[in-house]
Design an enzyme around this catalytic site. Structure first.
Site, PDB file in Angstrom:
ATOM      1  N   GLU A 166      18.548  89.820  -5.527  1.00  0.00           N
ATOM      2  CA  GLU A 166      18.822  89.957  -4.094  1.00  0.00           C
ATOM      3  C   GLU A 166      20.205  90.554  -3.824  1.00  0.00           C
ATOM      4  O   GLU A 166      20.911  90.117  -2.923  1.00  0.00           O
ATOM      5  CB  GLU A 166      18.667  88.598  -3.401  1.00  0.00           C
ATOM      6  CG  GLU A 166      17.258  88.035  -3.507  1.00  0.00           C
ATOM      7  CD  GLU A 166      17.082  86.706  -2.789  1.00  0.00           C
ATOM      8  OE1 GLU A 166      18.063  85.958  -2.684  1.00  0.00           O
ATOM      9  OE2 GLU A 166      15.961  86.426  -2.339  1.00  0.00           O
ATOM     10  N   GLU A 209       8.968  86.832  -4.542  1.00  0.00           N
ATOM     11  CA  GLU A 209       9.152  85.505  -3.951  1.00  0.00           C
ATOM     12  C   GLU A 209       8.370  85.411  -2.650  1.00  0.00           C
ATOM     13  O   GLU A 209       8.827  85.865  -1.600  1.00  0.00           O
ATOM     14  CB  GLU A 209      10.630  85.196  -3.688  1.00  0.00           C
ATOM     15  CG  GLU A 209      11.454  84.984  -4.939  1.00  0.00           C
ATOM     16  CD  GLU A 209      12.872  84.494  -4.632  1.00  0.00           C
ATOM     17  OE1 GLU A 209      13.116  84.021  -3.494  1.00  0.00           O
ATOM     18  OE2 GLU A 209      13.737  84.595  -5.529  1.00  0.00           O
TER      19      GLU A 209
END
Length: 729
Positions: A194, A263
């Site tokens: 991320e 995710e």
């Protein structure tokens, strides 16, 4: 018949095909074998020549015990998963620079081999930054003090340590034969995590760092594809992937890469002082079906089993010890129904359609105002369809291929043969099971109070205030700040007690003056900083001020971790004196890391005999309590009810259960409809009640009799309310 392509379109296709071929060649070269066992094209991962729709679930090995791993993995397989995904936790594996640990809950090789034994694949997210609501984002605290280091940027000292750890893990996996081309289960790896959102605030070193990380990872020659999640500019051959509650909007940065969702958030984490999030399974299934119908080929549930933040592994700060995450397998290893069963049925429907889904692009047909049909047709005539109703309130009847279908609001029906609807995301057939806690053990307590006046030989004195982490290196949550103030004859003439003001970067603080407690203050998840303001009684002459600063997990989100601070940074002032205000910030302070009970090892069987224990200490702050108990009969999971206590830590037979805190959840908990866009503040529970009451004690930590429970209570609480319970459904 489709019209013939224009020359420009044909040229564009040739460029795309050539680019895909170059990426495939690059990937094969990184594999180091003639034909990559795992590769990819624009539709999916390709494993041993076969395109796959892969369903995955996150299970983090340190958040459960090795004894739990086989059962968790089997339940994931029974739930229709193909892959187990896990981060690799750097601070657990290298707690001291150059000293590695791969045992017990951190036995990564054992975990990966168990996944292989179950016949599943592994997605290994090496990172080594993990976020994950994990202490310091998975970074070891010693990294903060490497000379010249700057985290997650184009910085030599940081990159050197990161590369060393990544290569350590890759080498270990290779030596154990765990990559797919070696006959192992690992089909994919991840570097960084991320980082894309950090680039805009990361300065000039951010993008070069991201490119370096990708190149470094590919250079390790794992023989499997690498991904970077939430990294839109991930360079070839690395695949950029999506994280979020929904990812049907997502497209990879090149048209020859597959669409992957690393995710899919099954719920959300709980923080001390926050409500407990829940995500309706109807919406989760809807989100997954939306992604698949738009050409997605890899979905990972984050989390499939959340587990427990044992010890001091929780990040945040203020992340709760429970990391249940409203996952299909709950914190204790039990099935959460109907979530687990409904997703299993979704997976069966997707797998029925898999051959068609990986061989054709969907065509989209409008079948109503809010309704669409995504139709996949293979060259062999096989057909699959997804019928979607995006309206949040209205169920409809639609016609498709000459037949009528009922579509509830906010739902998708899957037709693996374009005829029979075998699954609808909003039609839940699995019964709801409500788990119960059954108290079975009460305790007979003994107590020992910390001496707030004594300083150990390790204490040292320095002018001015110091940042807490630079002293503790996170070896303890606690740091004592002690100073002395001389009060003259004229300072107390008004008869009013002085006002002490202490500013802290967080996270919790207790104040003692001349050995007497003057209360505690604490921050919260949204604002960890805090201020103590209180009247304190002093006498003429020398007065001792002792401040116990406590950390509640280190931050897990950000880029420049070297800049994070905790503890009393000041100013510290004493006012309402006849002589005005005294600024104590720059005078001599004495510092002591940790509590006396920690140094003595009171949480262990051996260490607990080092002091004289007395009767139950009641509501006294800074008190250790111990009790012996027998394990409950049977094999049901076990938990401690700490709702009557204040704040502290727990150990069972020397195993660190974690932090506990009877912190009530603020904010409101409204109604909960599965329909409509989900976010982390929707469908919460426990508002006005404790964020966490029950604390998981793994069965493998218990013996039949003579188990030692040790509680460190910081504020004071009611020991009579503490009990041990079994969890059943």
């Amino acid at each position: 018949m489709a019209p013939a392509p224009t020359p420009a379109a044909a040229a564009g296709r040739r460029v795309a095909v050539l680019a895909a071929a170059l990426v495939a060649a690059s990937l094969a070269a990184s594999v180091g074998v003639a034909n990559a066992a795992v590769s990819y094209d624009r539709r999916s991962l390709v494993i041993n020549g076969r395109r796959r729709i892969l369903l995955s679930g996150s299970i983090h090995y340190p958040r459960s015990t090795p004894e739990m791993w086989p059962g968790l993995i089997q339940k994931a397989k029974d739930g229709g998963l193909d892959v187990i995904q896990t981060y690799v936790f750097w601070n657990g594996h290298e707690p001291v620079q150059g000293q590695y640990y791969f045992s017990d809950r951190y036995d990564l090789v054992r975990f990966v081999k168990l996944v292989k034994q179950a016949g599943l694949y592994v997605h290994l997210r090496i990172g080594p930054y993990v976020c994950a609501e994990w202490n310091f984002g998975g970074f070891p605290v010693w990294l903060k003090y490497v000379p010249g280091v700057s985290f997650r940027t184009d910085n030599g000292p940081f990159k050197a340590e990161m590369q060393k750890f990544v290569e350590k893990i890759v080498s270990m996996m290779k030596s154990e034969g765990l990559f797919e081309w070696q006959g192992g289960p690992i089909i994919m790896s991840q570097v960084e995590n991320e980082f894309g959102p950090m680039e805009s605030v990361g300065g000039s070193g951010a993008k070069p760092y991201a490119n370096w990380a990708a190149k470094m990872a590919v250079g390790t020659n794992t023989g499997v594809p690498w991904v970077m999640c939430k990294q839109d500019d991930a360079p070839d051959p690395v695949i950029n992937t999506c994280n979020g509650f929904y990812c049907d909007y997502f497209s990879p940065n090149k048209n020859y890469k597959p669409s992957m969702w690393t995710e899919a958030w099954t719920g959300w984490f709980t923080s001390f002082g926050g409500g407990v999030p829940h995500r309706p399974v109807e919406d989760l299934a809807f989100a997954v079906a939306r992604f698949i119908q738009k050409g997605g080929s890899f979905v990972n549930y984050y989390m499939y089993h959340g587990g427990t933040n044992f010890g001091r592994t929780a990040g945040g700060p203020f992340i709760a010890t429970s990391y249940d995450y409203d996952a299909p397998i709950d914190e204790f290893g039990l099935l959460r129904q109907p979530k687990w069963g409904h997703l299993r049925d979704l997976h069966r429907a997707i797998k029925q359609a898999e051959p068609v889904l990986v061989s054709a692009d969907p065509t989209i047909e409008s079948i109503g105002s809010y309704e669409k049909a995504y139709v996949f047709k293979a060259k062999n005539g096989a057909c699959a369809a997804f019928l979607s109703n995006y309206h949040m309130n209205t169920a409809v009847k639609v016609r498709f291929n000459g037949q009528q279908y009922n579509l509830p609001a906010w739902s998708i029906s899957i037709l693996p043969d374009c005829k029979t609807a075998v699954f609808n995301t909003a039609t839940v057939k699995e019964p709801t099971l409500m788990p119960k806690m059954n108290p079975v053990v009460r305790f007979a307590w003994q107590s020992y109070s910390e001496d707030t006046n004594s300083l150990s030989d390790s204490a040292f004195t320095k002018d001015g205030l110091v940042e807490q982490l630079s002293m503790t290196w996170d070896k303890s949550d606690y740091l004592w700040y002690t100073t002395y103030v001389n009060i003259g004859t004229n300072d107390l003439r008004s008869g009013q007690s002085p006002q002490l003001t202490v500013y802290s970067a967080g996270h919790s603080m207790q104040v003692f003056v001349n050995g007497k407690s003057y209360g505690s203050v604490y921050g919260g998840y949204d604002n960890p900083k805090l201020t103590y303001n209180g009247r304190v009684k002093m006498w003429q002459g020398s007065n001792k001020i002792s401040i116990l600063s406590s950390a509640v997990g280190l931050p897990n989100v950000g880029n420049h971790f070297e800049n994070w601070n905790v503890g009393v940074l000041g100013p510290v002032t004493l006012s309402s004196l006849n002589g005005g205000t005294k600024d104590l910030s720059h005078q001599k302070w004495t510092y002591q890391v940790g509590l006396k009970g920690e140094t003595l090892g009171l949480h262990t069987v051996t260490g607990s005999s080092a002091v004289e224990w007395g009767g139950p200490g009641g509501y006294q702050p800074l008190t250790w309590h111990k009790a012996f108990f027998n394990a409950p009969a049977g094999n049901d999971p076990v938990a401690l009810d700490m709702g009557s206590m204040g704040k502290g830590q727990l150990w069972v037979n020397g195993h660190h259960v974690g932090r506990y805190w009877s912190y009530k959840a603020s904010g409101g908990c409204g109604g909960c409809s599965y329909a409509g866009t989900y976010h982390e503040d929707k469908c919460r529970s426990n508002c006005g009640d404790l964020s966490q009451r029950w604390y998981h004690v793994p069965r493998s930590w218990l013996k039949p009799g003579g188990n030692l429970l040790v509680v460190l209570e910081e504020y004071g609480g009611d020991l009579a309310g503490v009990s041990l319970a079994t969890r059943t459904t």
